[in-house]
Scaffold this active site. Structure first.
Site, PDB file in Angstrom:
ATOM      1  N   GLU A   1     134.332  47.052 126.143  1.00 60.76           N
ATOM      2  CA  GLU A   1     134.657  47.685 125.303  1.00 60.76           C
ATOM      3  C   GLU A   1     135.119  49.460 125.856  1.00 60.76           C
ATOM      4  O   GLU A   1     134.610  49.842 126.682  1.00 60.76           O
ATOM      5  CB  GLU A   1     134.158  47.521 124.227  1.00 60.76           C
TER       6      GLU A   1
ATOM      7  N   CYS B   1     137.318  56.783 125.303  1.00 60.12           N
ATOM      8  CA  CYS B   1     135.865  56.484 126.151  1.00 60.12           C
ATOM      9  C   CYS B   1     135.739  55.248 126.787  1.00 60.12           C
ATOM     10  O   CYS B   1     135.949  54.271 126.487  1.00 60.12           O
ATOM     11  CB  CYS B   1     134.966  56.548 124.407  1.00 60.12           C
TER      12      CYS B   1
ATOM     13  N   CYS C   1     123.666  46.901 130.608  1.00 64.79           N
ATOM     14  CA  CYS C   1     122.943  47.992 131.008  1.00 64.79           C
ATOM     15  C   CYS C   1     121.532  48.022 131.156  1.00 64.79           C
ATOM     16  O   CYS C   1     121.033  47.084 130.526  1.00 64.79           O
ATOM     17  CB  CYS C   1     122.970  49.490 130.059  1.00 64.79           C
TER      18      CYS C   1
ATOM     19  N   CYS D   1     117.459  51.805 127.020  1.00 63.13           N
ATOM     20  CA  CYS D   1     117.522  52.664 125.156  1.00 63.13           C
ATOM     21  C   CYS D   1     116.948  52.173 124.378  1.00 63.13           C
ATOM     22  O   CYS D   1     117.786  51.017 124.015  1.00 63.13           O
ATOM     23  CB  CYS D   1     118.593  53.351 125.402  1.00 63.13           C
TER      24      CYS D   1
ATOM     25  N   CYS E   1     120.516  50.725 121.193  1.00 66.62           N
ATOM     26  CA  CYS E   1     121.084  50.930 122.118  1.00 66.62           C
ATOM     27  C   CYS E   1     121.349  49.637 122.207  1.00 66.62           C
ATOM     28  O   CYS E   1     120.978  48.420 122.507  1.00 66.62           O
ATOM     29  CB  CYS E   1     121.692  51.820 123.350  1.00 66.62           C
TER      30      CYS E   1
ATOM     31  N   CYS F   1     128.412  52.038 121.608  1.00 65.03           N
ATOM     32  CA  CYS F   1     128.504  51.480 122.812  1.00 65.03           C
ATOM     33  C   CYS F   1     127.859  49.752 122.113  1.00 65.03           C
ATOM     34  O   CYS F   1     127.043  49.658 121.901  1.00 65.03           O
ATOM     35  CB  CYS F   1     128.046  51.790 123.279  1.00 65.03           C
TER      36      CYS F   1
HETATM   37  N1  SAH Z   1     124.005  55.700 129.293  1.00 61.58           N
HETATM   38  C1  SAH Z   1     124.943  56.422 129.051  1.00 61.58           C
HETATM   39  C2  SAH Z   1     126.402  56.377 128.766  1.00 61.58           C
HETATM   40  C3  SAH Z   1     125.620  55.730 126.907  1.00 61.58           C
HETATM   41  S1  SAH Z   1     126.467  56.206 125.616  1.00 61.58           S
HETATM   42  C4  SAH Z   1     124.364  57.671 128.529  1.00 61.58           C
HETATM   43  O1  SAH Z   1     122.468  57.348 128.274  1.00 61.58           O
HETATM   44  O2  SAH Z   1     124.076  58.579 128.187  1.00 61.58           O
HETATM   45  C5  SAH Z   1     126.340  57.997 125.060  1.00 61.58           C
HETATM   46  C6  SAH Z   1     125.280  58.311 124.138  1.00 61.58           C
HETATM   47  O3  SAH Z   1     125.579  57.047 122.843  1.00 61.58           O
HETATM   48  C7  SAH Z   1     124.082  58.367 124.730  1.00 61.58           C
HETATM   49  O4  SAH Z   1     123.415  59.447 124.369  1.00 61.58           O
HETATM   50  C8  SAH Z   1     123.561  57.400 123.879  1.00 61.58           C
HETATM   51  O5  SAH Z   1     122.039  57.068 123.599  1.00 61.58           O
HETATM   52  C9  SAH Z   1     124.468  57.577 122.549  1.00 61.58           C
HETATM   53  N2  SAH Z   1     123.871  55.878 121.668  1.00 61.58           N
HETATM   54  C10 SAH Z   1     124.118  54.522 122.118  1.00 61.58           C
HETATM   55  N3  SAH Z   1     124.089  53.870 121.058  1.00 61.58           N
HETATM   56  C11 SAH Z   1     123.822  54.733 119.834  1.00 61.58           C
HETATM   57  C12 SAH Z   1     123.793  54.394 118.608  1.00 61.58           C
HETATM   58  N4  SAH Z   1     123.596  53.184 118.511  1.00 61.58           N
HETATM   59  N5  SAH Z   1     123.930  55.103 117.315  1.00 61.58           N
HETATM   60  C13 SAH Z   1     124.411  57.121 118.345  1.00 61.58           C
HETATM   61  N6  SAH Z   1     124.313  57.133 119.471  1.00 61.58           N
HETATM   62  C14 SAH Z   1     124.224  55.890 120.627  1.00 61.58           C
END
Ligand code: SAH
Length: 351
Positions: free
Chosen positions: A91, A104, A111, A115, A118, A334
């Site tokens: 995406e 973005c 990944c 986390c 996520c 994401c």
């Molecule tokens: N791997 C990278 C980029 C990931 S996405 C990182 O960890 O930073 C960018 C941000 O969105 C990260 O801070 C991630 O933790 C956050 N994120 C992921 N899922 C989310 C969700 N459902 N709601 C809000 N933020 C989210």
């Protein structure tokens, strides 16, 4: 088999041109058509001799994937689901905000960071994206803009961990910043990472002023290791030290991201500990109210809890910004669109 031209914009294109008996300056013309004229086919490149256009169309493709689905929100956000050569899906998103046209982009299919809240990492990582696949997202999103509008900002916050695919990301960003590419200033490009110290140091050593954002999500190791499992092996001290080195090397103000999860990391105590951790750093704290993911138990804190969290940090002198949620209606967070798509194959088709 035809090659992906966005993968070959370096010496390989020059070598190919030489094989065709064409001068090197043709590479610059091809780039101009791809990046500025937004060509969708070689046939449009009417400055090029017809024979060359035909040879290009025989040996190369501009797009390696296809746009499988487009979703548009009322606030102008557009999200594309791209189907790659091997059938995997990724995406990317276009956000409109005043004069800003931010995109973005994703760096991996899935990944590996795990986390817990996520959507992107629920099934682990499948593979890294190639440089051409990262660049293709930029060009596909640029196609969504009217001819006079340009992409102003890039955030590398889509699927995947950018620093786990650093070589391909850097190659794609080199085209984004190039005078013969998209001409976007490195200062307007944000790389968001879970925090991989060795890769942060590599990035710092380049001395390119990319903006670094580190996803913190917790004020101490015990909680962070629960939310961000890779933290167990790394630890916040090493990440913060690497982030500080990045700041000293590049002079760029750091951003720390903090996803606010109801009942998990959103209490006054968390806010105070976080303030203590960040005090003394030239940094911005970007708080993101959780965007719920279907099938996961996490929730967004209510408005009062959010304001209390924000108030405490401000009172403690932390530069805090609460990110406005954009594109909620189209699941712009994401990995969400990909999962919906995989669960509902019958509903596909651009629209
Ligand atoms: N791997 C990278 C980029 C990931 S996405 C990182 O960890 O930073 C960018 C941000 O969105 C990260 O801070 C991630 O933790 C956050 N994120 C992921 N899922 C989310 C969700 N459902 N709601 C809000 N933020 C989210």
């Amino acid at each position: 088999m035809a090659q992906h031209i966005l993968e070959h914009l370096d010496r390989r294109l020059l070598a190919w041109l030489a094989e065709q008996g064409e001068p090197g300056f043709r590479a610059r013309q091809i780039r101009h058509w791809l990046f500025d004229r937004r060509a969708e086919s070689f046939d449009e490149m009417n400055e090029l001799p017809k024979k060359l256009r035909e040879a290009l169309a025989r040996d190369y493709v501009i797009w390696s994937g296809e746009v499988e689905r487009v979703r548009q929100a009322e606030d102008g956000t557009e999200k594309l689901l791209l189907r790659l050569e091997d059938g995997e899906r990724i995406e990317c998103v276009l956000l409109r905000d005043g004069d800003r046209r931010s995109i973005c982009i994703s760096t991996q299919v899935g990944c590996a960071m795990g986390c817990v809240f996520c959507a992107s990492g629920l099934d682990g990582v499948k593979r890294n994206l190639r440089r051409g696949e990262i660049l293709e997202q930029m060009l596909r999103l640029q196609q969504r803009l009217p001819p006079r509008e340009r992409i102003s900002h890039i955030v590398v916050m889509g699927m995947g961990e950018p620093l786990a695919n650093l070589d391909n990301l850097l190659a794609a960003l080199a085209e984004a910043t190039s005078r013969e590419g998209l001409r976007i200033s490195a200062r307007r490009i944000t790389i968001s990472t879970v925090g991989l110290p060795a890769a942060i140091d590599r990035l710092a050593a380049l001395g390119i002023p990319y903006h670094l954002a580190v996803s913190l999500h917790a004020p101490d190791n015990a909680l962070r290791s629960r939310l961000v499992p890779v933290n167990r092996k790394i630890g916040m001290e090493a990440i913060l030290a690497a982030a500080d080195r990045y700041f000293h090397r590049t002079g760029r103000k750091l951003t720390f991201e903090y996803v606010l999860l109801r009942g998990i990391n959103d209490t006054p105590n968390h806010a105070r500990k976080l303030a203590a951790l960040l005090r003394g750093r030239t940094a911005l704290l970007n708080v993101i109210p959780y965007n719920p993911v279907a099938g996961l138990p996490y929730q967004t804190p209510d408005e009062r809890t959010q304001r209390r969290f924000e108030y405490i940090l401000r009172r403690e002198g932390i530069n805090v910004y609460f990110r406005e949620r954009k594109g909620d209606a189209i699941d712009a967070a994401c990995g969400q669109l990909r999962r919906i798509s995989e669960a509902s194959h019958d509903q596909q088709g651009a629209g």
